[in-house]
Design an enzyme around this catalytic site. Structure first.
Site, mmCIF file in Angstrom:
data_model
loop_
_atom_site.group_PDB
_atom_site.id
_atom_site.type_symbol
_atom_site.label_atom_id
_atom_site.label_comp_id
_atom_site.label_asym_id
_atom_site.label_seq_id
_atom_site.Cartn_x
_atom_site.Cartn_y
_atom_site.Cartn_z
ATOM 1 N N LEU A 19 25.976 -15.064 16.069
ATOM 2 C CA LEU A 19 27.265 -15.464 15.502
ATOM 3 C C LEU A 19 27.163 -16.818 14.816
ATOM 4 O O LEU A 19 26.521 -17.738 15.320
ATOM 5 C CB LEU A 19 28.331 -15.544 16.597
ATOM 6 C CG LEU A 19 28.565 -14.274 17.412
ATOM 7 C CD1 LEU A 19 28.203 -14.512 18.868
ATOM 8 C CD2 LEU A 19 30.008 -13.822 17.317
ATOM 9 N N ASP A 20 27.786 -16.902 13.664
ATOM 10 C CA ASP A 20 27.989 -18.188 13.014
ATOM 11 C C ASP A 20 29.069 -18.933 13.797
ATOM 12 O O ASP A 20 29.804 -18.328 14.575
ATOM 13 C CB ASP A 20 28.419 -17.954 11.568
ATOM 14 C CG ASP A 20 28.624 -19.252 10.811
ATOM 15 O OD1 ASP A 20 27.862 -20.197 11.054
ATOM 16 O OD2 ASP A 20 29.554 -19.311 9.985
ATOM 17 N N LYS A 21 29.167 -20.228 13.600
ATOM 18 C CA LYS A 21 30.169 -20.996 14.345
ATOM 19 C C LYS A 21 31.452 -21.193 13.538
ATOM 20 O O LYS A 21 32.498 -20.644 13.867
ATOM 21 C CB LYS A 21 29.607 -22.365 14.753
ATOM 22 C CG LYS A 21 30.613 -23.224 15.542
ATOM 23 C CD LYS A 21 30.065 -24.591 15.849
ATOM 24 C CE LYS A 21 30.016 -25.482 14.638
ATOM 25 N NZ LYS A 21 31.368 -25.871 14.145
#
Length: 637
Positions: A323-325
């Site tokens: 996941l990207d933040k």
């Protein structure tokens, strides 16, 4: 379609009448009538099957229709006209039901296009309005939408405000407040208020039309499981044909040339025809497509665009979720927390350093779409824009912006990006160390090779992200390895990860580094999905087995580069989707196993003469209908 239904109905009525007359103890004359009615059934069904038979002959391939032609004609040669008619009719009935099921799924998507109104209220130069066809509305025209009306085109609100129902596009059940500058999607319903909107897409290129095209394309793509079933049936059908031929020839020969008493040729020929009927792989062939298409259709109704059946299959076997933040796990709307002014800037602007710094930063960030850039723009909204000449503006994804302002180099971006191009500043480095533990993201601003300020920006974790991992494990019935891949500072990333429960964090990454991590995780652990915003994360989305873009309804890039697109920023729907994928593949496997078991049992019974031909086809069609209903139930629950 209607013509075929009428023909099938007539053939069914004829078969029932023929069957009744054949059973009743009547004279031989009426028996001819029974045979005649059965022939009506046969010829009607032969007519319906003719295109498939012709296709099989052209391709020199024994398809299902050719096999049933042979089986029914063989039954007629043996004088079993009623059974021949029953076999062929039940097959055509099953085909018709299959066609109706597939059409129903297709129409559920096509109905989205029906939400677009036939006329648009176009505003003319004199302020009056005229109803016109949406196809005739040029780009950037002004249209008027009133309460209770739907939009035919994607547009930007230029005047007015209203509550708008976007559920057809995003799956979001709550109405959204729209005002000047907000985007509207084709198919959305204006609930109250009057809106004037500037169109930004034609009918054929609207978000609604593109999504329908994507879903229709996805429904045509075969998953690996579907391709496996195709290969299986390619061998299964010829194998059963060979067994049928052997059953018709070998026992009579043994009966003739040995002392075994196995029955004559007519007995085994009939059994061979029954076995031939069982070879039809109808239920096997439809098991995967009907379940997967139902799953894709249901997902689209919830605001999840799946671009192919293979992604449903892979999602059910997910091993790693990356996941990207920013904008994925967090709100993606950081706010400026503080500005730490360096001594250099204080000396340069002793009286108004902060306002000058903000104005310069806003000038550099004015053409960037990055969330951090938007935060700077919002913070500087009340400040006068710096009226300085800006040239050579360049944005490096995940790093920052460089330009020439008033003839001198200017930079804004990450610590590494700015520090590598400007003179090092111990004060700036100490400042970052002091604020990094506070969960803020920092941006450096430099001008004329001097670092002028450090911006501290704060983002908040989405409420839907907090229990995401627990619900994901429950949805897939197994633990999924989760990692965070972000270009942000490691301290900030670790703080966000600790709130959500992510154990592995990889920070300060460039887009190409994210891509490399995705590839490495995939090789080590298996199927990996990556969730990002679809713009800066394009390389990682493309490298993952399943690239999932969030908030894709208004982003062409997100729709293009992702394998699965969430129409909204609601990441909490991911566990539901993975549970759906698991359910779809469980349905497919159950259907295939049951079909194979039933076919094997009927095949054995037919070989020993324990079932008649019409029972064999009834079992085959019964399994087909059962598989269809079992798969279609996914789309209605």
């Amino acid at each position: 379609m209607k013509k075929n239904t009428v023909i099938l109905t007539v053939s069914g009525v004829a078969l029932v009448l023929g069957l009744v007359l054949g059973i009743l103890p009547i004279g031989e004359n009426l028996n001819f009538i029974s045979i005649g009615l059965t022939l009506v059934t046969l010829f009607a069904c032969y007519y319906l099957m003719a295109p498939e038979v012709a296709e099989g002959v052209r391709e020199r391939r024994a398809n299902i229709s050719i096999l049933l032609y042979i089986a029914s004609l063989g039954a007629c040669l043996l004088g079993e006209f009623i059974e021949a008619g029953a076999v062929i009719f039940l097959y055509c009935l099953g085909e018709q039901i299959e066609h109706l099921a597939i059409t129903k799924n297709r129409q559920s998507i096509e109905r989205l296009l029906d939400l677009s109104p036939p006329l648009v209220r176009l505003m003319l130069d004199d302020g009056s309005t005229q109803d016109v066809d949406p196809e005739d509305v040029p780009l950037f025209s002004t249209i008027v939408v009133r309460p209770g009306e739907r939009l035919a085109l994607d547009a930007i609100v230029s005047a007015g405000s209203a509550e708008v129902d976007e559920s057809t596009m995003t799956g979001e059940s709550l109405a959204q407040s729209k005002s000047i500058g907000d985007m509207l999607f084709a198919g959305s319903l204006c609930l109250n208020g009057r809106l004037e909107c500037s169109t930004i897409a034609t009918v054929s290129n609207s978000s609604l039309a593109r999504i329908v095209r994507y879903v229709e394309s996805a429904q045509k793509r075969k998953s690996p499981y579907e391709r496996f079933i195709d290969r299986f049936t390619r061998y299964y059908t010829p194998a059963v044909i060979i067994l049928s031929v052997l059953a018709a020839i070998v026992p009579p020969l043994l009966n003739r040339f040995t002392e075994l008493t196995l029955g004559g040729f007519s007995v085994w020929f009939y059994r061979a025809l029954s076995m031939l009927v069982v070879s039809c792989p109808c239920a096997l062939a439809i098991a995967a497509p009907i379940a997967i298409v139902s799953g894709i259709t249901l997902a689209s109704s919830r605001g999840i665009l799946v671009k192919g059946g293979s992604y449903i299959e892979q999602a059910a076997k997910l091993k790693v979720l990356a996941l990207d933040k920013t904008g994925t796990l967090t709100e993606g709307q950081p706010q400026l927390d503080q500005i730490i002014i360096m001594p250099t800037a204080a000396r340069l602007w002793p009286n108004n350093a902060e306002s000058q710094i903000l104005a310069l930063a806003a000038l550099l960030e004015k053409d960037s779409n990055h969330p951090l850039a938007r935060a700077i723009q919002i913070a500087a909204a009340q400040q006068p824009v710096a009226k300085l000449a800006i040239e050579n503006w360049t944005e490096l994804a995940g790093q920052g912006v460089s330009a020439t302002v008033a003839g001198r180099p200017a930079l804004i971006g990450s610590r590494a990006f700015v520090s590598s191009r400007a003179q090092p500043s111990r004060v700036a480095n100490r400042t970052v160390e002091q604020v990094s533990g506070q969960g803020v993201t920092t941006l450096f601003l430099a001008y004329d090779d001097q670092i002028l300020a450090v911006f501290a920006l704060r983002d908040t974790v989405r409420a839907s992200s907090v229990d995401l991992l627990d619900r994901l494990d429950a949805a897939l019935s197994h633990q999924v390895k989760t990692v965070m891949l972000t270009g942000d500072d490691v301290t900030v990333a670790e703080q966000i990860a600790s709130e959500i429960g992510i154990e592995e964090v990889y920070a300060n990454l460039m887009p190409e580094e994210k891509q490399q991590y995705i590839e490495d995780f995939g090789k080590k652990h298996g199927i990996i999905a990556y969730v990002g915003d679809g713009i800066n994360d394009a390389p990682a989305l493309a490298a993952a087995d399943i690239g999932i873009a969030m908030g894709a309804a208004g982003s062409d890039i997100a729709l293009d580069v992702s394998d699965i697109a969430l129409m909204t920023d609601n990441i909490s729907i991911l566990p539901w989707f993975f549970a759906l994928a698991k359910r779809v593949m469980r349905t497919v496997k159950t259907s295939v196993i049951l079909t194979v078991l039933v076919k094997v049992c009927v095949l054995i019974l037919a070989a020993f003469g324990l079932v008649d031909m019409w029972v064999a086809i009834a079992a085959d069609v019964g399994m087909l209908i059962l598989v269809l209903l079992y798969g279609m139930r996914i789309g209605i629950t």
